[in-house]
Design a protein around this motif. Structure first.
Motif, PDB file in Angstrom:
ATOM      1  N   ILE A  46       0.840  -1.209   0.000  1.00 31.56           N
ATOM      2  CA  ILE A  46       0.000   0.000   0.000  1.00 31.56           C
ATOM      3  C   ILE A  46       0.873   1.256   0.000  1.00 31.56           C
ATOM      4  N   VAL A  47       1.948   1.226   0.784  1.00 26.55           N
ATOM      5  CA  VAL A  47       2.859   2.383   0.838  1.00 26.55           C
ATOM      6  C   VAL A  47       3.521   2.591  -0.517  1.00 26.55           C
ATOM      7  N   TRP A  48       3.940   1.527  -1.184  1.00 25.30           N
ATOM      8  CA  TRP A  48       4.574   1.657  -2.498  1.00 25.30           C
ATOM      9  C   TRP A  48       3.636   2.326  -3.503  1.00 25.30           C
ATOM     10  N   VAL A  49       2.407   1.870  -3.549  1.00 25.76           N
ATOM     11  CA  VAL A  49       1.457   2.435  -4.511  1.00 25.76           C
ATOM     12  C   VAL A  49       1.169   3.902  -4.188  1.00 25.76           C
ATOM     13  N   THR A  50       1.050   4.212  -2.911  1.00 25.99           N
ATOM     14  CA  THR A  50       0.814   5.609  -2.511  1.00 25.99           C
ATOM     15  C   THR A  50       1.981   6.498  -2.924  1.00 25.99           C
ATOM     16  N   CYS A  51       3.197   6.048  -2.641  1.00 25.55           N
ATOM     17  CA  CYS A  51       4.383   6.832  -3.016  1.00 25.55           C
ATOM     18  C   CYS A  51       4.478   6.994  -4.529  1.00 25.55           C
ATOM     19  N   ALA A  52       4.138   5.930  -5.268  1.00 23.23           N
ATOM     20  CA  ALA A  52       4.180   6.020  -6.730  1.00 23.23           C
ATOM     21  C   ALA A  52       3.194   7.059  -7.243  1.00 23.23           C
ATOM     22  N   GLN A  53       1.994   7.096  -6.652  1.00 21.75           N
ATOM     23  CA  GLN A  53       1.004   8.089  -7.082  1.00 21.75           C
ATOM     24  C   GLN A  53       1.482   9.505  -6.790  1.00 21.75           C
ATOM     25  N   LEU A  54       2.049   9.718  -5.618  1.00 25.70           N
ATOM     26  CA  LEU A  54       2.567  11.047  -5.285  1.00 25.70           C
ATOM     27  C   LEU A  54       3.728  11.432  -6.197  1.00 25.70           C
ATOM     28  N   LEU A  55       4.566  10.465  -6.522  1.00 25.91           N
ATOM     29  CA  LEU A  55       5.712  10.739  -7.382  1.00 25.91           C
ATOM     30  C   LEU A  55       5.268  11.113  -8.789  1.00 25.91           C
ATOM     31  N   VAL A  56       4.307  10.365  -9.338  1.00 30.05           N
ATOM     32  CA  VAL A  56       3.810  10.667 -10.687  1.00 30.05           C
ATOM     33  C   VAL A  56       3.141  12.025 -10.712  1.00 30.05           C
ATOM     34  N   PHE A  57       2.347  12.325  -9.673  1.00 28.22           N
ATOM     35  CA  PHE A  57       1.682  13.632  -9.611  1.00 28.22           C
ATOM     36  C   PHE A  57       2.704  14.758  -9.563  1.00 28.22           C
ATOM     37  N   SER A  58       3.728  14.615  -8.737  1.00 26.52           N
ATOM     38  CA  SER A  58       4.755  15.654  -8.622  1.00 26.52           C
ATOM     39  C   SER A  58       5.538  15.802  -9.917  1.00 26.52           C
ATOM     40  N   MET A  59       5.850  14.672 -10.553  1.00 29.62           N
ATOM     41  CA  MET A  59       6.601  14.711 -11.800  1.00 29.62           C
ATOM     42  C   MET A  59       5.809  15.398 -12.901  1.00 29.62           C
ATOM     43  N   ASP A  60       4.516  15.081 -12.996  1.00 29.86           N
ATOM     44  CA  ASP A  60       3.682  15.713 -14.020  1.00 29.86           C
ATOM     45  C   ASP A  60       3.525  17.207 -13.763  1.00 29.86           C
ATOM     46  N   ARG A  61       3.381  17.571 -12.513  1.00 34.85           N
ATOM     47  CA  ARG A  61       3.238  18.993 -12.202  1.00 34.85           C
ATOM     48  C   ARG A  61       4.517  19.747 -12.529  1.00 34.85           C
ATOM     49  N   ALA A  62       5.671  19.159 -12.194  1.00 32.16           N
ATOM     50  CA  ALA A  62       6.940  19.804 -12.520  1.00 32.16           C
ATOM     51  C   ALA A  62       7.125  19.913 -14.026  1.00 32.16           C
ATOM     52  N   ALA A  63       6.711  18.871 -14.765  1.00 31.35           N
ATOM     53  CA  ALA A  63       6.837  18.902 -16.225  1.00 31.35           C
ATOM     54  C   ALA A  63       5.941  19.975 -16.828  1.00 31.35           C
ATOM     55  N   ARG A  64       4.713  20.107 -16.302  1.00 31.16           N
ATOM     56  CA  ARG A  64       3.820  21.155 -16.808  1.00 31.16           C
ATOM     57  C   ARG A  64       4.385  22.533 -16.532  1.00 31.16           C
ATOM     58  N   ASP A  65       4.912  22.736 -15.338  1.00 29.68           N
ATOM     59  CA  ASP A  65       5.511  24.035 -15.013  1.00 29.68           C
ATOM     60  C   ASP A  65       6.702  24.328 -15.914  1.00 29.68           C
ATOM     61  N   THR A  66       7.513  23.300 -16.173  1.00 22.10           N
ATOM     62  CA  THR A  66       8.673  23.487 -17.043  1.00 22.10           C
ATOM     63  C   THR A  66       8.236  23.840 -18.456  1.00 22.10           C
ATOM     64  N   SER A  67       7.200  23.146 -18.955  1.00 17.96           N
ATOM     65  CA  SER A  67       6.694  23.442 -20.297  1.00 17.96           C
ATOM     66  C   SER A  67       6.144  24.860 -20.369  1.00 17.96           C
ATOM     67  N   ARG A  68       5.419  25.255 -19.326  1.00 16.94           N
ATOM     68  CA  ARG A  68       4.848  26.608 -19.314  1.00 16.94           C
ATOM     69  C   ARG A  68       5.940  27.670 -19.287  1.00 16.94           C
ATOM     70  N   LEU A  69       6.959  27.441 -18.468  1.00 16.83           N
ATOM     71  CA  LEU A  69       8.059  28.403 -18.401  1.00 16.83           C
ATOM     72  C   LEU A  69       8.829  28.458 -19.718  1.00 16.83           C
ATOM     73  N   THR A  70       8.956  27.297 -20.374  1.00 21.27           N
ATOM     74  CA  THR A  70       9.637  27.274 -21.669  1.00 21.27           C
ATOM     75  C   THR A  70       8.868  28.093 -22.691  1.00 21.27           C
ATOM     76  N   ARG A  71       7.550  27.934 -22.685  1.00 26.59           N
ATOM     77  CA  ARG A  71       6.730  28.706 -23.628  1.00 26.59           C
ATOM     78  C   ARG A  71       6.800  30.206 -23.324  1.00 26.59           C
ATOM     79  N   LEU A  72       6.784  30.539 -22.047  1.00 22.31           N
ATOM     80  CA  LEU A  72       6.906  31.953 -21.690  1.00 22.31           C
ATOM     81  C   LEU A  72       8.241  32.520 -22.148  1.00 22.31           C
TER      82      LEU A  72
END
Length: 372
Positions: free
Chosen positions: A183-209
């Motif tokens: 259960i802990v592994w799956v929870t950590c994986a979900q948090l990691l994917v969410f954080s990674m996607d958010r960082a990628a979106r921010d990076t893409s937005r900053l690149t476009r700016l």
């Protein structure tokens, strides 16, 4: 080439192989159904490695379009508004979503393996290490499913694993022997994917700016250069006239006045219709003014999207029209019509003397080359 994706793939294969190997280590103990164990381990490895490596070509991400800086941006305040609509749908990197078929197989594995292993090892060995490997194994499988962006499937698999382990070994044993870790592994994986996607979106937005800001800055540099060229051209045209005016304390001859009017006309042409002008057109406009014609040139944006080659053809036709014109007043304007590029109108006093109702003695519509 070593990359984060390759490292994660190797780790996923290694962990799942470790759990599968644990399930085969029952040497020295009588097992009621060893064949079921072997089949279950095979199913687990096949499904798990399928979830790791299966990436259909139809789901591969297309390249992110490059945002070109627009020269029409008026200020930096518009850059974030331009980048926002694109940043919402882009910037996602990492593993691709797991196909539906693989999700079904993963859930089937979460049902089959946790129920087949307890049946195969018998009631006396259900809490042995070689019989509880599926707690961590299915947890690793659902972690992979979570990383492949299928959270609902991953949590459904954990629920199925929890129900089966509670039924076969009891809640306390299941929680103590590895269910909590899964259960802990799956929870950590979900948090990691969410954080990674958010960082990628921010990076893409900053690149476009950044790209939009670079385009805006470039457009400003181009405009500054255009203004400098216009100022230099204005000085070249009006400088001699102003010098003579100052030198003669404002007392000008008729020739000086004519040169001043021609210089004023040149400056108006450069400001109002620069895309209509080349050396040949400028020469014909000056010739018309020297014979006494009143010339008005106005570019209202009809030629903004015309390439240089087409613009050269239009300018050549305009110069030819001006060369044969004899009107007292000439009006040269770009046309908003899709077929007409420039309209030239000539007016002269009506026969019988001066009048406010001048007659039109020249009407020429210069078409866009190649357009019907």
């Amino acid at each position: 080439m070593i990359s984060v994706k390759n490292v994660l793939t190797v780790l996923g294969v290694a962990f799942t192989a470790y759990f599968a190997a644990r399930g085969l280590l029952w040497t020295g103990r009588p097992i009621p159904q060893p064949l079921i164990i072997v089949i279950s381990v095979g199913i687990y490895l096949a499904v798990t490695w399928l979830c790791i490596f299966w990436q259909p070509a139809s789901q591969r991400s297309s390249p992110v379009p490059r945002a070109a800086g627009s020269a029409d941006n008026e200020s930096l305040e518009s850059l974030e508004a331009q980048a926002a609509p694109h940043a919402a749908g882009e910037g996602i990197r990492g593993p691709l979503p797991l196909p539906v078929t693989a999700q079904v197989l993963a859930l089937a594995c979460a049902v089959i393996v946790p129920n087949a292993i307890p049946i195969a090892v018998g009631e006396t060995a259900r809490t042995a290490s070689f019989a509880t490997w599926y707690l961590g194994g299915i947890g690793a499988l659902m972690t992979i499913v979570m990383v492949r962006r299928r959270p609902w499937t991953a949590w459904a698999g954990i629920v199925l694993l929890t129900i089966a382990s509670f039924l076969w070994m009891g809640p306390l044993n299941a929680l103590a022997l590895g269910l909590v870790g899964s259960i802990v592994w799956v929870t950590c994986a979900q948090l990691l994917v969410f954080s990674m996607d958010r960082a990628a979106r921010d990076t893409s937005r900053l690149t476009r700016l950044q790209r939009a800001a670079t385009g805006w800055q470039t457009s400003q540099v181009v405009r500054q250069r255009e203004r400098r060229v216009q100022v230099q051209r204005a000085l070249a045209v009006a400088g001699p006239v102003l010098t003579r005016t100052v030198a003669h304390a404002g007392v000008l001859t008729e020739d000086d006045r004519l040169e001043a009017r021609i210089a004023e006309g040149r400056l108006r042409d450069e400001m109002r219709g620069p895309r209509l002008l080349d050396d040949e057109v400028r020469a014909e406009l000056e010739r018309a003014r020297r014979r006494g014609a009143n010339v008005t040139v106005l570019d209202e944006g009809g030629l903004d999207d015309v390439d240089d080659e087409t613009l050269g053809i239009i300018r050549a036709q305009l110069a030819e029209t001006l060369r044969s014109a004899s009107s007292d007043r000439l009006y040269i304007r770009t046309s908003p019509d899709e077929r007409v590029a420039v309209t030239v109108v000539g007016r002269s006093p009506s026969v019988g003397g001066p009048s406010d109702e001048d007659s039109v003695d020249l009407w020429r519509e210069i078409p866009h080359p190649g357009r019907a």
